[in-house]
Write an enzyme that holds these catalytic residues in place. Structure first.
Site, PDB file in Angstrom:
ATOM      1  N   GLY A  10       0.827  -1.206   0.000  1.00 17.62           N
ATOM      2  CA  GLY A  10       0.000   0.000   0.000  1.00 17.62           C
ATOM      3  C   GLY A  10       0.854   1.245   0.000  1.00 17.62           C
ATOM      4  N   ASN A  11       0.245   2.389   0.267  1.00 21.41           N
ATOM      5  CA  ASN A  11       1.006   3.638   0.354  1.00 21.41           C
ATOM      6  C   ASN A  11       0.398   4.525   1.431  1.00 21.41           C
ATOM      7  OD1 ASN A  11      -1.066   5.437  -0.939  1.00 21.41           O
ATOM      8  ND2 ASN A  11      -0.726   4.026  -2.649  1.00 21.41           N
ATOM      9  N   ARG A  12       1.007   5.676   1.643  1.00 16.60           N
ATOM     10  CA  ARG A  12       0.652   6.508   2.794  1.00 16.60           C
ATOM     11  C   ARG A  12      -0.555   7.419   2.575  1.00 16.60           C
ATOM     12  NH1 ARG A  12       4.657   6.839   6.591  1.00 16.60           N
ATOM     13  NH2 ARG A  12       6.626   5.885   5.994  1.00 16.60           N
TER      14      ARG A  12
END
Ligand code: CTP
Length: 428
Positions: free
Chosen positions: A227-229
């Site tokens: 995933g990412n932030r």
């Protein structure tokens, strides 16, 4: 102060609802607790009655002359269900009305918040996910479960978020509602609910817009993902401002833990491929498409049906697995490519740039605008402590052709969203 119904489903996390109840009553709200029969197996009625100061019932056969199965829902300013079990989500999605809580869910015309909690397998089951999508599309605010330790020794997605977090969401929704309606008059005669279209007013009246938000998650096995932030806050702010300006807004949201903005249709997705499919459908009628989502460029080449064990290779017990990745579709590039086929929406891209030895944030932004071919590119500087999850943002808005740059911020994501829509309106 608000009139709140706290629905409690039959899960171990029912004990956390006691703390949520405490936070709500201590803030001055009137809270009626409506548990299901199975919730009372986890926390008994005397606890709920003592903490709320009100009688507690689960069925529709008590106090019949008061018609509680209709009155409670109609009189509420907010209904919050925590924990919402798989069973309760299914009943709500299908409109079943076998007990007092499901009756309240059918009669409520106020915002409804549901916080699912269950084992990971139950949460990830397509039936549960379909029920969540149905409820989300109807305007129910789903607070996604947290990941972490579950009832047994196992861990994964399915934990009820902490009571403070649930309380924060309830408070924001109530504030929003109070601002909109000029108070919290108990809403028996108010026909609308969250998720319904707001009256067409303002500069984007008659326009149909599509906004994407959040960060995609690419599952690796049933408990892990890449995933990412991205928190989704900027995309949500863009959807909110567009709705405030009178547009009809569809928000394709990838995994954010945010309540649905007023008057916005939210389509929940998880992966880049799901996001692409949802965008393809919604972009058909859109006058404007804003790609604010942080889309994963790669996904694992294979999905493991069961959890990848630490010792995954008996011949090399200390070895770590090597992940093979494949490219995801570039959704923005696809939109630009198809532009003009049937309709010709204004296309807005976002650029997440850190700047590096090759160029500054703005230089990378200009190169990306040329590469992507969208009408506007909103360039923001990202990093561990910048932009992601914060309430403020600083951006440069670049326009194709003229190269015109508008600098916006540092300012709230709502103010940045206003600047972006101002730039879009110039093109429209
Ligand atoms: N985007 C997209 N599909 C992808 C990746 C990104 O539609 N697979 C969109 C984003 O929503 C954003 C824009 O493209 O509007 C730019 O995203 P960004 O991650 O900054 O650009 P990339 O094209 O992935 O370039 P790079 O990561 O190499 O900077």
């Amino acid at each position: 102060m608000a009139n709140i119904v706290l629905g409690v489903g039959g899960g171990i996390a029912a004990y956390k609802a006691c703390f949520l109840l405490r936070l709500l009553t201590e803030s001055g709200h009137d809270v009626t607790v409506v548990p299901t029969e199975s919730a009372l197996r986890f926390v008994g009625a005397p606890t709920w009655e003592a903490l709320s100061g009100r009688p507690v019932r689960t069925d529709v056969w008590t106090d019949v002359p008061q018609v509680p199965h209709v009155r409670l829902g109609k009189a509420a300013d907010l209904v919050v269900v925590a924990p919402a079990t798989a069973d309760l989500l299914a009943k709500a999605a299908h409109g079943l009305a076998g007990d007092l809580l499901t009756n309240v869910l059918l009669t409520a015309r106020c915002p409804v918040v549901m916080a699912p909690a269950m084992h990971t397998e139950m949460w990830e089951h397509p039936a549960t996910q379909a029920n969540v999508s149905t409820l989300t599309e109807r305007g129910v605010h789903i607070i996604p479960p947290a990941s972490g330790r579950l009832t047994g020794a196992d861990t994964g997605a399915g934990r009820l978020p902490e009571p403070e977090e649930l309380f924060g969401v309830c408070t924001r929704i109530l504030q929003h509602r109070a601002a909109k309606h000029g108070g919290l008059a108990h809403s028996a005669s108010r026909p609308e609910r969250d998720g319904a279209a707001v009256p067409a007013r303002g500069a984007l009246r008659g326009r149909s817009v599509l906004v994407t938000a959040g960060g995609t998650r690419e599952p690796l096995d049933p408990v892990r993902f890449l995933g990412n932030r991205s928190s989704g806050k900027q995309g949500y702010a863009l959807a909110t401002v567009a709705a405030e300006r009178g547009a009809q807004v569809t928000l394709v949201a990838a995994n954010p833990a945010l309540p649905a903005p007023e008057g916005v249709t939210v389509v929940a997705v998880q992966t880049a491929v799901e996001l692409e499919q949802a965008v393809e459908v919604a972009a058909k009628d859109a006058d404007v498409v804003v790609m604010a989502a942080a889309v994963a460029d790669f996904r694992p080449a294979r999905y493991a049906d069961s959890k990848i064990k630490k010792t995954h290779d008996p011949d090399a017990p200390d070895a770590a697995p090597t992940l093979e990745l494949v490219r995801n579709p570039d959704i923005l590039a696809g939109l630009v490519e198809r532009r003009g086929e049937a309709t010709s929406p204004v296309i807005v891209g976002f650029a997440a740039e850190t700047g590096d030895a090759v160029g500054t944030v703005l230089e990378h932004g200009r190169a990306k605008l040329a590469r992507k071919g969208c009408d506007l590119l909103v360039v923001n500087e990202v990093g561990v402590d910048k932009t992601f999850g914060l309430d403020d943002n600083t951006v440069h808005i670049l326009r194709r052709g003229s190269g015109h740059v508008v600098d916006a911020g540092p300012a709230s994501k709502h103010a940045i969203a206003s600047a972006v829509w101002d730039a879009v309106q110039e093109i429209l």
